[in-house]
Scaffold this motif. Sequence first.
Motif, PDB file in Angstrom:
ATOM      1  N   PRO A   2      16.676   4.920   2.790  1.00  0.00           N
ATOM      2  CA  PRO A   2      15.901   6.091   3.171  1.00  0.00           C
ATOM      3  C   PRO A   2      15.448   6.893   1.953  1.00  0.00           C
ATOM      4  CG  PRO A   2      18.226   6.517   3.472  1.00  0.00           C
ATOM      5  CD  PRO A   2      18.117   5.107   2.977  1.00  0.00           C
ATOM      6  N   GLY A   3      14.449   7.748   2.165  1.00  0.00           N
ATOM      7  CA  GLY A   3      13.997   8.633   1.087  1.00  0.00           C
ATOM      8  C   GLY A   3      12.505   8.548   0.891  1.00  0.00           C
ATOM      9  N   CYS A   4      11.947   9.606   0.297  1.00  0.00           N
ATOM     10  CA  CYS A   4      10.505   9.603   0.051  1.00  0.00           C
ATOM     11  C   CYS A   4      10.235  10.256  -1.284  1.00  0.00           C
ATOM     12  CB  CYS A   4       9.784  10.340   1.170  1.00  0.00           C
ATOM     13  SG  CYS A   4       8.005  10.483   0.889  1.00  0.00           S
ATOM     14  N   PRO A   5      10.351   9.564  -2.398  1.00  0.00           N
ATOM     15  CA  PRO A   5      10.898   8.227  -2.536  1.00  0.00           C
ATOM     16  C   PRO A   5      12.413   8.247  -2.708  1.00  0.00           C
ATOM     17  CG  PRO A   5      10.090   8.991  -4.643  1.00  0.00           C
ATOM     18  CD  PRO A   5       9.848  10.100  -3.660  1.00  0.00           C
ATOM     19  N   PRO A   6      13.108   7.126  -2.452  1.00  0.00           N
ATOM     20  CA  PRO A   6      14.542   7.075  -2.685  1.00  0.00           C
ATOM     21  C   PRO A   6      14.851   7.112  -4.179  1.00  0.00           C
ATOM     22  CG  PRO A   6      13.758   4.999  -1.774  1.00  0.00           C
ATOM     23  CD  PRO A   6      12.578   5.875  -1.910  1.00  0.00           C
ATOM     24  N   THR A  63       7.970  -2.019  -0.174  1.00  0.00           N
ATOM     25  CA  THR A  63       7.686  -0.584  -0.206  1.00  0.00           C
ATOM     26  C   THR A  63       6.329  -0.352   0.456  1.00  0.00           C
ATOM     27  OG1 THR A  63       6.646  -0.823  -2.359  1.00  0.00           O
ATOM     28  CG2 THR A  63       8.934  -0.126  -2.364  1.00  0.00           C
ATOM     29  N   GLY A  64       6.113   0.856   0.932  1.00  0.00           N
ATOM     30  CA  GLY A  64       4.795   1.233   1.446  1.00  0.00           C
ATOM     31  C   GLY A  64       4.579   0.929   2.900  1.00  0.00           C
ATOM     32  N   THR A  65       3.476   1.447   3.424  1.00  0.00           N
ATOM     33  CA  THR A  65       3.188   1.293   4.850  1.00  0.00           C
ATOM     34  C   THR A  65       2.590  -0.080   5.129  1.00  0.00           C
ATOM     35  OG1 THR A  65       1.134   2.364   4.303  1.00  0.00           O
ATOM     36  CG2 THR A  65       2.753   3.682   5.436  1.00  0.00           C
ATOM     37  N   GLY A  96       0.810  -1.215   0.000  1.00  0.00           N
ATOM     38  CA  GLY A  96       0.000   0.000   0.000  1.00  0.00           C
ATOM     39  C   GLY A  96       0.836   1.255   0.000  1.00  0.00           C
ATOM     40  N   SER A  97       1.729   1.383  -0.965  1.00  0.00           N
ATOM     41  CA  SER A  97       2.523   2.606  -1.038  1.00  0.00           C
ATOM     42  C   SER A  97       1.766   3.621  -1.886  1.00  0.00           C
ATOM     43  CB  SER A  97       3.886   2.314  -1.643  1.00  0.00           C
ATOM     44  OG  SER A  97       3.980   2.790  -2.947  1.00  0.00           O
ATOM     45  N   CYS A  98       2.257   4.877  -1.911  1.00  0.00           N
ATOM     46  CA  CYS A  98       1.592   5.891  -2.720  1.00  0.00           C
ATOM     47  C   CYS A  98       1.976   5.716  -4.173  1.00  0.00           C
ATOM     48  CB  CYS A  98       1.980   7.268  -2.246  1.00  0.00           C
ATOM     49  SG  CYS A  98       3.628   7.712  -2.771  1.00  0.00           S
ATOM     50  N   ASN A  99       2.765   4.698  -4.472  1.00  0.00           N
ATOM     51  CA  ASN A  99       3.253   4.366  -5.811  1.00  0.00           C
ATOM     52  C   ASN A  99       4.552   5.067  -6.145  1.00  0.00           C
ATOM     53  OD1 ASN A  99       2.945   2.715  -7.941  1.00  0.00           O
ATOM     54  ND2 ASN A  99       1.652   4.048  -9.154  1.00  0.00           N
ATOM     55  N   GLY A 100       4.962   6.030  -5.313  1.00  0.00           N
ATOM     56  CA  GLY A 100       6.219   6.726  -5.583  1.00  0.00           C
ATOM     57  C   GLY A 100       7.398   5.773  -5.520  1.00  0.00           C
ATOM     58  N   CYS A 101       7.490   5.027  -4.430  1.00  0.00           N
ATOM     59  CA  CYS A 101       8.606   4.101  -4.271  1.00  0.00           C
ATOM     60  C   CYS A 101       8.580   2.999  -5.314  1.00  0.00           C
ATOM     61  CB  CYS A 101       8.570   3.478  -2.883  1.00  0.00           C
ATOM     62  SG  CYS A 101       9.031   4.627  -1.609  1.00  0.00           S
ATOM     63  N   ASP A 102       7.380   2.551  -5.685  1.00  0.00           N
ATOM     64  CA  ASP A 102       7.281   1.457  -6.655  1.00  0.00           C
ATOM     65  C   ASP A 102       7.816   1.879  -8.003  1.00  0.00           C
ATOM     66  OD1 ASP A 102       5.991  -0.039  -4.768  1.00  0.00           O
ATOM     67  OD2 ASP A 102       4.110   0.970  -5.213  1.00  0.00           O
ATOM     68  N   ILE A 131      12.292  -0.213   1.403  1.00  0.00           N
ATOM     69  CA  ILE A 131      12.535   0.947   0.541  1.00  0.00           C
ATOM     70  C   ILE A 131      11.586   2.082   0.890  1.00  0.00           C
ATOM     71  CG2 ILE A 131      12.424   1.776  -1.834  1.00  0.00           C
ATOM     72  CD1 ILE A 131      13.273  -1.057  -2.644  1.00  0.00           C
ATOM     73  N   GLY A 132      12.136   3.215   1.214  1.00  0.00           N
ATOM     74  CA  GLY A 132      11.328   4.414   1.462  1.00  0.00           C
ATOM     75  C   GLY A 132      10.932   4.580   2.915  1.00  0.00           C
ATOM     76  N   SER A 133      10.589   5.797   3.282  1.00  0.00           N
ATOM     77  CA  SER A 133      10.238   6.105   4.674  1.00  0.00           C
ATOM     78  C   SER A 133       9.069   5.274   5.163  1.00  0.00           C
ATOM     79  CB  SER A 133       9.863   7.575   4.797  1.00  0.00           C
ATOM     80  OG  SER A 133      10.767   8.354   4.100  1.00  0.00           O
ATOM     81  N   CYS A 134       8.061   5.087   4.297  1.00  0.00           N
ATOM     82  CA  CYS A 134       6.865   4.357   4.713  1.00  0.00           C
ATOM     83  C   CYS A 134       7.213   2.971   5.218  1.00  0.00           C
ATOM     84  CB  CYS A 134       5.901   4.232   3.555  1.00  0.00           C
ATOM     85  SG  CYS A 134       5.086   5.748   3.184  1.00  0.00           S
ATOM     86  N   SER A 135       8.014   2.282   4.457  1.00  0.00           N
ATOM     87  CA  SER A 135       8.335   0.907   4.802  1.00  0.00           C
ATOM     88  C   SER A 135       9.371   0.854   5.919  1.00  0.00           C
ATOM     89  CB  SER A 135       8.817   0.201   3.556  1.00  0.00           C
ATOM     90  OG  SER A 135       9.401  -0.985   3.873  1.00  0.00           O
ATOM     91  N   GLY A 146       6.657   6.332   7.888  1.00  0.00           N
ATOM     92  CA  GLY A 146       6.761   7.598   7.168  1.00  0.00           C
ATOM     93  C   GLY A 146       5.708   8.599   7.590  1.00  0.00           C
ATOM     94  N   ILE A 147       5.168   9.322   6.619  1.00  0.00           N
ATOM     95  CA  ILE A 147       4.176  10.334   6.948  1.00  0.00           C
ATOM     96  C   ILE A 147       2.865   9.713   7.414  1.00  0.00           C
ATOM     97  CG2 ILE A 147       5.072  12.216   5.547  1.00  0.00           C
ATOM     98  CD1 ILE A 147       3.098  11.288   3.370  1.00  0.00           C
ATOM     99  N   PHE A 148       2.701   8.428   7.243  1.00  0.00           N
ATOM    100  CA  PHE A 148       1.445   7.775   7.636  1.00  0.00           C
ATOM    101  C   PHE A 148       1.527   7.112   9.003  1.00  0.00           C
ATOM    102  CE2 PHE A 148       1.780   7.405   2.976  1.00  0.00           C
ATOM    103  CZ  PHE A 148       0.729   8.233   2.629  1.00  0.00           C
ATOM    104  N   ARG A 149       2.650   7.311   9.714  1.00  0.00           N
ATOM    105  CA  ARG A 149       2.866   6.492  10.919  1.00  0.00           C
ATOM    106  C   ARG A 149       1.825   6.739  12.005  1.00  0.00           C
ATOM    107  NH1 ARG A 149       6.146  10.536  10.854  1.00  0.00           N
ATOM    108  NH2 ARG A 149       6.449  11.831  12.693  1.00  0.00           N
TER     109      ARG A 149
END
Lengths: 148, 282
Positions: free
Chosen positions: A123-127, A65-67, A26-32, A92-96, A100-103
Amino acid sequence: MFKKFINKLTLTSRVGSPWMVHLDCGSCNGCDIETWACLTPVYDMERFGIINVGNPKHADIFLVTGTVNHRNKHVLANVYNQMPAPRVVVSIGSCSNSGGIFRECYNVLGGADKIIPVDIYVPGCPPKPESIIDGALQAVKMFKNANS
Amino acid sequence: MSNLLLALTAVILAPFAGALISGIDRKFTAWFQGRVGPPIYQPFLDIIKLLGKECMAVNSRQRICVMVYLISAMTTVFLFFLGSDLLLIFFILTIGAVAFVLGAMSAPSPFSQIGAQRELIQVLTYEPLILLSFAGFFLVTGSFSVSYIQTWDQPLLFNLPLIYIALGFALTIKLRKSPFDISASHHGHQEIVKGSLTDYSGPQLAFVEIAHWYEIVFILAVFSLFWSTSLAGMAILLFLTYFAEIVIDNITARSTWRWMVAYVWPAGLGMIIINYVFILSI
Ligand code: SF4
Protein backbone atom coordinates in the motif's frame (compact mmCIF):
# COMPACT_ATOMS: atom_id res chain seq x y z
CA MET A 1 16.09 -38.79 1.04
CA PHE A 2 18.09 -37.50 -1.94
CA LYS A 3 14.96 -36.08 -3.49
CA LYS A 4 14.10 -34.33 -0.25
CA PHE A 5 17.56 -32.77 -0.15
CA ILE A 6 17.25 -31.53 -3.76
CA ASN A 7 13.82 -30.12 -3.00
CA LYS A 8 15.12 -28.26 0.02
CA LEU A 9 18.10 -26.95 -1.98
CA THR A 10 15.82 -25.68 -4.75
CA LEU A 11 13.51 -23.95 -2.29
CA THR A 12 16.40 -22.31 -0.43
CA SER A 13 17.94 -21.08 -3.66
CA ARG A 14 14.59 -19.72 -4.86
CA VAL A 15 14.25 -17.69 -1.71
CA GLY A 16 17.88 -16.59 -1.93
CA SER A 17 17.92 -15.54 -5.55
CA PRO A 18 14.75 -13.86 -6.76
CA TRP A 19 15.22 -11.84 -9.95
CA MET A 20 12.73 -9.09 -10.61
CA VAL A 21 11.12 -7.55 -13.62
CA HIS A 22 9.30 -4.27 -13.26
CA LEU A 23 6.38 -3.13 -15.41
CA ASP A 24 5.05 0.40 -15.27
CA CYS A 25 1.39 0.35 -16.35
CA GLY A 26 1.17 4.10 -16.79
CA SER A 27 2.03 5.26 -13.31
CA CYS A 28 2.61 8.91 -12.38
CA ASN A 29 6.26 7.85 -11.95
CA GLY A 30 6.08 8.19 -8.17
CA CYS A 31 6.00 4.46 -7.53
CA ASP A 32 8.63 3.77 -10.18
CA ILE A 33 11.09 6.16 -8.62
CA GLU A 34 10.57 4.55 -5.25
CA THR A 35 10.98 1.07 -6.77
CA TRP A 36 14.20 2.07 -8.47
CA ALA A 37 15.42 3.65 -5.26
CA CYS A 38 15.46 0.13 -3.80
CA LEU A 39 18.17 -0.81 -6.28
CA THR A 40 20.46 2.10 -5.43
CA PRO A 41 23.36 1.70 -3.00
CA VAL A 42 21.23 3.27 -0.23
CA TYR A 43 18.81 0.33 -0.07
CA ASP A 44 20.80 -2.21 -2.13
CA MET A 45 18.27 -4.93 -2.93
CA GLU A 46 21.11 -7.04 -4.32
CA ARG A 47 21.96 -7.89 -0.71
CA PHE A 48 19.01 -10.27 -0.83
CA GLY A 49 20.04 -11.63 -4.20
CA ILE A 50 17.46 -9.51 -6.03
CA ILE A 51 18.62 -8.44 -9.48
CA ASN A 52 16.66 -6.26 -11.84
CA VAL A 53 16.63 -8.27 -15.08
CA GLY A 54 14.23 -6.37 -17.30
CA ASN A 55 13.36 -9.59 -19.09
CA PRO A 56 10.30 -11.59 -18.01
CA LYS A 57 11.89 -14.84 -19.19
CA HIS A 58 14.58 -14.54 -16.51
CA ALA A 59 12.41 -13.15 -13.73
CA ASP A 60 10.84 -14.67 -10.62
CA ILE A 61 9.17 -11.60 -9.12
CA PHE A 62 6.92 -9.35 -11.16
CA LEU A 63 6.62 -5.82 -9.75
CA VAL A 64 3.65 -3.89 -11.14
CA THR A 65 3.13 -0.16 -10.66
CA GLY A 66 0.50 2.22 -12.03
CA THR A 67 -3.07 1.97 -13.20
CA VAL A 68 -4.11 -0.84 -15.49
CA ASN A 69 -6.20 0.37 -18.41
CA HIS A 70 -7.72 -1.17 -21.54
CA ARG A 71 -4.57 -0.48 -23.53
CA ASN A 72 -1.93 -1.94 -21.30
CA LYS A 73 -3.84 -4.91 -19.91
CA HIS A 74 -2.57 -6.97 -22.87
CA VAL A 75 1.01 -5.98 -22.13
CA LEU A 76 0.54 -6.88 -18.48
CA ALA A 77 -0.88 -10.31 -19.30
CA ASN A 78 1.78 -10.87 -21.94
CA VAL A 79 4.68 -10.10 -19.63
CA TYR A 80 3.15 -12.28 -16.93
CA ASN A 81 2.67 -15.20 -19.30
CA GLN A 82 6.28 -15.07 -20.43
CA MET A 83 7.58 -15.66 -16.92
CA PRO A 84 8.48 -19.30 -16.27
CA ALA A 85 6.92 -20.85 -13.15
CA PRO A 86 7.31 -20.49 -10.20
CA ARG A 87 6.59 -16.76 -10.16
CA VAL A 88 5.03 -14.21 -7.82
CA VAL A 89 3.42 -10.85 -8.49
CA VAL A 90 3.84 -7.82 -6.26
CA SER A 91 1.52 -4.90 -6.83
CA ILE A 92 3.06 -1.60 -5.73
CA GLY A 93 1.07 1.50 -4.82
CA SER A 94 -2.62 2.36 -4.68
CA CYS A 95 -2.93 2.63 -8.46
CA SER A 96 -1.84 -0.90 -9.09
CA ASN A 97 -3.68 -2.25 -6.03
CA SER A 98 -7.08 -0.82 -6.84
CA GLY A 99 -6.85 1.97 -9.40
CA GLY A 100 -6.08 4.49 -6.68
CA ILE A 101 -7.10 8.06 -7.38
CA PHE A 102 -7.68 7.15 -11.03
CA ARG A 103 -10.17 4.34 -10.39
CA GLU A 104 -13.14 6.43 -11.60
CA CYS A 105 -11.56 7.22 -14.98
CA TYR A 106 -13.41 5.75 -17.93
CA ASN A 107 -10.37 3.92 -19.28
CA VAL A 108 -9.14 2.46 -16.00
CA LEU A 109 -9.89 -1.16 -15.19
CA GLY A 110 -8.97 -1.06 -11.52
CA GLY A 111 -6.15 -3.01 -9.94
CA ALA A 112 -3.66 -5.31 -11.60
CA ASP A 113 -5.48 -8.23 -9.98
CA LYS A 114 -8.27 -7.81 -12.53
CA ILE A 115 -5.88 -9.24 -15.13
CA ILE A 116 -3.28 -11.35 -13.36
CA PRO A 117 -3.20 -13.05 -9.94
CA VAL A 118 -1.49 -10.71 -7.47
CA ASP A 119 0.25 -12.28 -4.46
CA ILE A 120 1.33 -9.27 -2.41
CA TYR A 121 -0.12 -5.77 -2.24
CA VAL A 122 2.16 -2.95 -1.11
CA PRO A 123 0.00 0.00 0.00
CA GLY A 124 0.94 3.67 -0.32
CA CYS A 125 0.94 6.53 -2.77
CA PRO A 126 3.81 6.06 -3.30
CA PRO A 127 5.00 3.36 -0.87
CA LYS A 128 8.34 3.84 0.84
CA PRO A 129 11.27 1.85 -0.53
CA GLU A 130 11.41 0.00 2.77
CA SER A 131 7.88 -1.30 2.32
CA ILE A 132 8.58 -2.22 -1.31
CA ILE A 133 11.57 -4.28 -0.22
CA ASP A 134 9.41 -5.80 2.50
CA GLY A 135 6.77 -6.67 -0.09
CA ALA A 136 9.33 -8.25 -2.39
CA LEU A 137 10.74 -10.34 0.45
CA GLN A 138 7.27 -11.38 1.61
CA ALA A 139 6.57 -12.47 -1.95
CA VAL A 140 9.78 -14.45 -2.05
CA LYS A 141 8.71 -16.34 1.06
CA MET A 142 5.73 -17.58 -0.91
CA PHE A 143 8.11 -19.75 -2.95
CA LYS A 144 8.46 -21.85 0.19
CA ASN A 145 4.78 -22.73 -0.02
CA ALA A 146 4.73 -23.22 -3.77
CA ASN A 147 5.19 -26.85 -4.67
CA SER A 148 5.95 -26.45 -8.37
CA MET B 1 47.72 -40.99 -16.76
CA SER B 2 48.17 -38.35 -14.08
CA ASN B 3 47.46 -35.72 -16.72
CA LEU B 4 44.16 -37.38 -17.55
CA LEU B 5 43.25 -37.46 -13.86
CA LEU B 6 44.15 -33.79 -13.52
CA ALA B 7 42.05 -32.90 -16.56
CA LEU B 8 39.02 -34.81 -15.24
CA THR B 9 39.35 -33.16 -11.83
CA ALA B 10 39.61 -29.77 -13.52
CA VAL B 11 36.43 -30.40 -15.51
CA ILE B 12 34.57 -31.33 -12.34
CA LEU B 13 35.92 -28.49 -10.18
CA ALA B 14 35.93 -25.74 -12.82
CA PRO B 15 32.26 -24.71 -12.44
CA PHE B 16 32.69 -24.37 -8.68
CA ALA B 17 35.80 -22.26 -9.15
CA GLY B 18 34.08 -20.19 -11.83
CA ALA B 19 31.03 -19.62 -9.62
CA LEU B 20 33.21 -18.60 -6.71
CA ILE B 21 35.17 -16.20 -8.90
CA SER B 22 32.01 -14.58 -10.21
CA GLY B 23 30.68 -14.36 -6.64
CA ILE B 24 33.85 -12.56 -5.59
CA ASP B 25 33.51 -10.42 -8.71
CA ARG B 26 30.05 -9.33 -7.61
CA LYS B 27 31.23 -8.66 -4.07
CA PHE B 28 34.07 -6.47 -5.35
CA THR B 29 31.69 -4.62 -7.68
CA ALA B 30 29.36 -3.96 -4.75
CA TRP B 31 32.31 -2.74 -2.69
CA PHE B 32 33.35 -0.31 -5.43
CA GLN B 33 29.82 1.04 -5.56
CA GLY B 34 29.57 1.45 -1.79
CA ARG B 35 27.06 -1.37 -1.36
CA VAL B 36 26.98 -4.47 0.79
CA GLY B 37 26.37 -6.74 -2.16
CA PRO B 38 25.16 -10.32 -2.34
CA PRO B 39 26.92 -13.14 -0.50
CA ILE B 40 29.85 -14.79 -2.28
CA TYR B 41 27.88 -18.02 -2.77
CA GLN B 42 25.11 -16.11 -4.62
CA PRO B 43 25.95 -17.59 -8.08
CA PHE B 44 25.32 -21.09 -6.70
CA LEU B 45 21.86 -20.05 -5.51
CA ASP B 46 21.16 -18.44 -8.88
CA ILE B 47 22.11 -21.54 -10.83
CA ILE B 48 20.21 -24.00 -8.60
CA LYS B 49 17.15 -21.77 -8.83
CA LEU B 50 17.42 -21.57 -12.62
CA LEU B 51 17.81 -25.34 -12.93
CA GLY B 52 14.63 -25.79 -10.90
CA LYS B 53 12.53 -23.47 -13.03
CA GLU B 54 10.03 -24.33 -15.69
CA CYS B 55 11.65 -25.17 -19.03
CA MET B 56 10.42 -22.77 -21.70
CA ALA B 57 12.87 -23.29 -24.57
CA VAL B 58 11.83 -21.37 -27.68
CA ASN B 59 12.67 -24.27 -29.98
CA SER B 60 14.68 -27.47 -30.05
CA ARG B 61 17.57 -25.93 -31.98
CA GLN B 62 18.21 -23.65 -29.05
CA ARG B 63 18.63 -26.64 -26.75
CA ILE B 64 21.14 -28.24 -29.09
CA CYS B 65 23.11 -25.01 -29.38
CA VAL B 66 23.25 -24.61 -25.60
CA MET B 67 24.53 -28.16 -25.23
CA VAL B 68 27.20 -27.67 -27.89
CA TYR B 69 28.27 -24.44 -26.22
CA LEU B 70 28.50 -26.12 -22.82
CA ILE B 71 30.31 -29.20 -24.10
CA SER B 72 32.81 -27.14 -26.06
CA ALA B 73 33.51 -24.99 -22.99
CA MET B 74 34.06 -28.18 -20.96
CA THR B 75 36.30 -29.60 -23.66
CA THR B 76 38.52 -26.51 -23.74
CA VAL B 77 39.10 -26.83 -19.99
CA PHE B 78 39.65 -30.58 -20.31
CA LEU B 79 42.14 -30.24 -23.17
CA PHE B 80 44.00 -27.41 -21.48
CA PHE B 81 44.60 -29.38 -18.29
CA LEU B 82 45.47 -32.41 -20.38
CA GLY B 83 48.33 -30.30 -21.77
CA SER B 84 47.02 -30.50 -25.30
CA ASP B 85 47.65 -28.33 -28.34
CA LEU B 86 46.69 -24.64 -28.14
CA LEU B 87 45.47 -24.62 -31.75
CA LEU B 88 43.10 -27.52 -31.12
CA ILE B 89 41.77 -25.72 -28.05
CA PHE B 90 41.30 -22.60 -30.13
CA PHE B 91 39.20 -24.44 -32.71
CA ILE B 92 36.97 -25.93 -30.04
CA LEU B 93 36.58 -22.51 -28.47
CA THR B 94 35.39 -21.25 -31.84
CA ILE B 95 32.84 -24.06 -32.19
CA GLY B 96 31.38 -23.03 -28.83
CA ALA B 97 31.26 -19.36 -29.81
CA VAL B 98 29.49 -20.18 -33.09
CA ALA B 99 26.99 -22.45 -31.31
CA PHE B 100 26.20 -19.64 -28.91
CA VAL B 101 25.55 -17.23 -31.78
CA LEU B 102 23.39 -19.81 -33.57
CA GLY B 103 21.37 -20.39 -30.40
CA ALA B 104 20.63 -16.69 -30.14
CA MET B 105 19.81 -16.49 -33.85
CA SER B 106 17.33 -19.36 -33.68
CA ALA B 107 14.88 -17.16 -31.74
CA PRO B 108 12.88 -14.59 -33.70
CA SER B 109 13.01 -11.90 -31.00
CA PRO B 110 14.71 -8.72 -32.25
CA PHE B 111 16.70 -8.37 -29.01
CA SER B 112 18.09 -11.83 -29.44
CA GLN B 113 18.85 -11.16 -33.10
CA ILE B 114 20.70 -7.92 -32.41
CA GLY B 115 22.57 -9.64 -29.60
CA ALA B 116 23.57 -12.44 -31.98
CA GLN B 117 24.85 -10.00 -34.61
CA ARG B 118 26.88 -8.16 -32.03
CA GLU B 119 28.19 -11.38 -30.57
CA LEU B 120 29.33 -12.36 -34.06
CA ILE B 121 31.25 -9.10 -34.37
CA GLN B 122 32.76 -9.69 -30.95
CA VAL B 123 33.88 -13.17 -32.00
CA LEU B 124 35.39 -11.64 -35.13
CA THR B 125 37.28 -9.11 -33.03
CA TYR B 126 38.79 -11.40 -30.46
CA GLU B 127 39.52 -14.51 -32.55
CA PRO B 128 42.50 -13.07 -34.50
CA LEU B 129 43.97 -11.65 -31.31
CA ILE B 130 43.77 -14.99 -29.51
CA LEU B 131 45.17 -16.90 -32.47
CA LEU B 132 48.07 -14.50 -32.94
CA SER B 133 48.80 -14.52 -29.21
CA PHE B 134 49.02 -18.30 -29.34
CA ALA B 135 51.43 -17.88 -32.25
CA GLY B 136 53.45 -15.64 -29.93
CA PHE B 137 53.77 -18.53 -27.47
CA PHE B 138 55.01 -20.63 -30.39
CA LEU B 139 57.61 -18.06 -31.41
CA VAL B 140 59.16 -18.07 -27.95
CA THR B 141 58.92 -21.73 -26.98
CA GLY B 142 58.78 -23.40 -30.40
CA SER B 143 55.69 -25.41 -29.51
CA PHE B 144 51.92 -25.06 -29.34
CA SER B 145 51.60 -27.76 -26.71
CA VAL B 146 50.41 -26.52 -23.31
CA SER B 147 52.41 -29.09 -21.39
CA TYR B 148 55.58 -28.03 -23.21
CA ILE B 149 54.95 -24.31 -22.70
CA GLN B 150 54.39 -24.93 -18.99
CA THR B 151 57.86 -26.40 -18.64
CA TRP B 152 59.56 -23.28 -20.04
CA ASP B 153 62.21 -22.25 -17.54
CA GLN B 154 61.44 -18.55 -17.20
CA PRO B 155 58.14 -16.65 -17.01
CA LEU B 156 56.85 -15.92 -20.50
CA LEU B 157 55.56 -12.54 -19.34
CA PHE B 158 59.08 -11.12 -19.77
CA ASN B 159 59.11 -12.15 -23.41
CA LEU B 160 55.47 -11.44 -24.17
CA PRO B 161 54.43 -8.33 -22.22
CA LEU B 162 52.53 -6.72 -25.10
CA ILE B 163 50.85 -9.98 -26.09
CA TYR B 164 49.71 -10.26 -22.48
CA ILE B 165 47.93 -6.91 -22.83
CA ALA B 166 46.48 -7.80 -26.25
CA LEU B 167 45.20 -11.10 -24.87
CA GLY B 168 43.71 -9.10 -22.02
CA PHE B 169 41.66 -7.16 -24.57
CA ALA B 170 40.56 -10.35 -26.29
CA LEU B 171 39.54 -12.04 -23.11
CA THR B 172 37.64 -9.02 -21.78
CA ILE B 173 35.59 -9.25 -24.95
CA LYS B 174 35.20 -12.99 -24.48
CA LEU B 175 34.00 -12.50 -20.89
CA ARG B 176 31.53 -9.85 -22.13
CA LYS B 177 32.68 -7.33 -19.57
CA SER B 178 32.48 -3.55 -19.89
CA PRO B 179 33.39 -1.74 -22.13
CA PHE B 180 32.82 -4.75 -24.40
CA ASP B 181 29.51 -6.01 -22.97
CA ILE B 182 27.77 -5.07 -26.17
CA SER B 183 26.11 -8.38 -27.03
CA ALA B 184 24.59 -9.24 -23.66
CA SER B 185 24.05 -6.51 -21.14
CA HIS B 186 24.08 -7.48 -17.51
CA HIS B 187 22.25 -6.17 -14.46
CA GLY B 188 20.93 -2.63 -14.80
CA HIS B 189 21.94 -1.79 -18.36
CA GLN B 190 18.95 -2.61 -20.50
CA GLU B 191 19.66 -1.22 -23.93
CA ILE B 192 19.09 -4.58 -25.64
CA VAL B 193 17.32 -6.20 -22.67
CA LYS B 194 19.71 -9.13 -22.37
CA GLY B 195 20.93 -9.33 -25.95
CA SER B 196 21.90 -12.78 -27.06
CA LEU B 197 20.63 -14.24 -23.77
CA THR B 198 17.13 -12.75 -24.04
CA ASP B 199 15.41 -15.93 -25.15
CA TYR B 200 17.08 -18.34 -22.81
CA SER B 201 15.20 -19.12 -19.63
CA GLY B 202 15.30 -21.55 -16.75
CA PRO B 203 17.61 -24.56 -17.22
CA GLN B 204 18.87 -23.30 -20.61
CA LEU B 205 20.08 -20.08 -19.03
CA ALA B 206 21.66 -22.10 -16.25
CA PHE B 207 23.64 -24.15 -18.79
CA VAL B 208 24.81 -20.98 -20.54
CA GLU B 209 25.93 -19.64 -17.18
CA ILE B 210 27.79 -22.85 -16.32
CA ALA B 211 29.50 -22.73 -19.72
CA HIS B 212 30.49 -19.16 -18.92
CA TRP B 213 32.09 -20.34 -15.67
CA TYR B 214 34.09 -22.88 -17.62
CA GLU B 215 35.19 -20.04 -19.87
CA ILE B 216 36.33 -17.97 -16.91
CA VAL B 217 38.46 -20.88 -15.71
CA PHE B 218 39.81 -21.48 -19.20
CA ILE B 219 40.74 -17.81 -19.60
CA LEU B 220 42.52 -17.73 -16.26
CA ALA B 221 44.29 -20.94 -17.26
CA VAL B 222 45.54 -19.28 -20.45
CA PHE B 223 46.83 -16.35 -18.41
CA SER B 224 48.58 -18.78 -16.08
CA LEU B 225 50.85 -19.70 -19.00
CA PHE B 226 52.50 -16.31 -18.65
CA TRP B 227 53.95 -17.29 -15.27
CA SER B 228 54.06 -21.06 -15.15
CA THR B 229 57.40 -21.26 -13.33
CA SER B 230 56.17 -20.75 -9.78
CA LEU B 231 52.78 -21.34 -8.22
CA ALA B 232 52.88 -18.17 -6.10
CA GLY B 233 53.82 -16.01 -9.07
CA MET B 234 51.00 -17.58 -11.07
CA ALA B 235 48.48 -16.93 -8.32
CA ILE B 236 49.54 -13.29 -7.98
CA LEU B 237 49.44 -12.74 -11.73
CA LEU B 238 45.98 -14.31 -12.05
CA PHE B 239 44.65 -12.29 -9.13
CA LEU B 240 46.01 -9.04 -10.55
CA THR B 241 44.70 -9.85 -14.03
CA TYR B 242 41.20 -10.64 -12.86
CA PHE B 243 41.16 -7.73 -10.44
CA ALA B 244 42.11 -5.43 -13.32
CA GLU B 245 39.21 -6.91 -15.32
CA ILE B 246 36.79 -6.12 -12.49
CA VAL B 247 38.11 -2.57 -12.10
CA ILE B 248 37.88 -1.91 -15.84
CA ASP B 249 34.39 -3.43 -15.86
CA ASN B 250 33.36 -0.95 -13.18
CA ILE B 251 34.96 2.22 -14.46
CA THR B 252 34.01 2.04 -18.12
CA ALA B 253 30.74 2.50 -19.93
CA ARG B 254 29.65 0.19 -22.72
CA SER B 255 31.24 0.92 -26.10
CA THR B 256 29.67 0.54 -29.52
CA TRP B 257 30.75 -2.30 -31.77
CA ARG B 258 32.28 0.18 -34.23
CA TRP B 259 34.46 1.62 -31.50
CA MET B 260 35.41 -1.88 -30.41
CA VAL B 261 36.55 -2.98 -33.86
CA ALA B 262 38.21 0.35 -34.65
CA TYR B 263 40.09 0.40 -31.37
CA VAL B 264 40.83 -3.21 -30.45
CA TRP B 265 42.09 -4.33 -33.84
CA PRO B 266 44.72 -1.61 -34.42
CA ALA B 267 45.78 -1.49 -30.77
CA GLY B 268 45.75 -5.25 -30.21
CA LEU B 269 47.27 -6.30 -33.51
CA GLY B 270 49.80 -3.46 -33.29
CA MET B 271 50.98 -4.61 -29.88
CA ILE B 272 51.19 -8.22 -31.02
CA ILE B 273 53.28 -7.28 -34.07
CA ILE B 274 55.64 -5.11 -32.00
CA ASN B 275 56.01 -8.01 -29.62
CA TYR B 276 56.77 -10.37 -32.55
CA VAL B 277 59.52 -8.00 -33.74
CA PHE B 278 60.87 -7.88 -30.23
CA ILE B 279 60.94 -11.69 -29.95
CA LEU B 280 62.46 -12.25 -33.38
CA SER B 281 65.15 -9.61 -32.88
CA ILE B 282 66.59 -11.25 -29.76
S1 SF4 C 1 0.03 5.08 -6.33
FE1 SF4 C 1 0.39 7.28 -6.22
S2 SF4 C 1 2.60 7.49 -6.62
FE2 SF4 C 1 1.99 5.44 -7.28
S3 SF4 C 1 1.57 5.63 -9.45
FE3 SF4 C 1 -0.37 5.91 -8.36
S4 SF4 C 1 -0.57 8.11 -8.07
FE4 SF4 C 1 1.58 7.71 -8.60
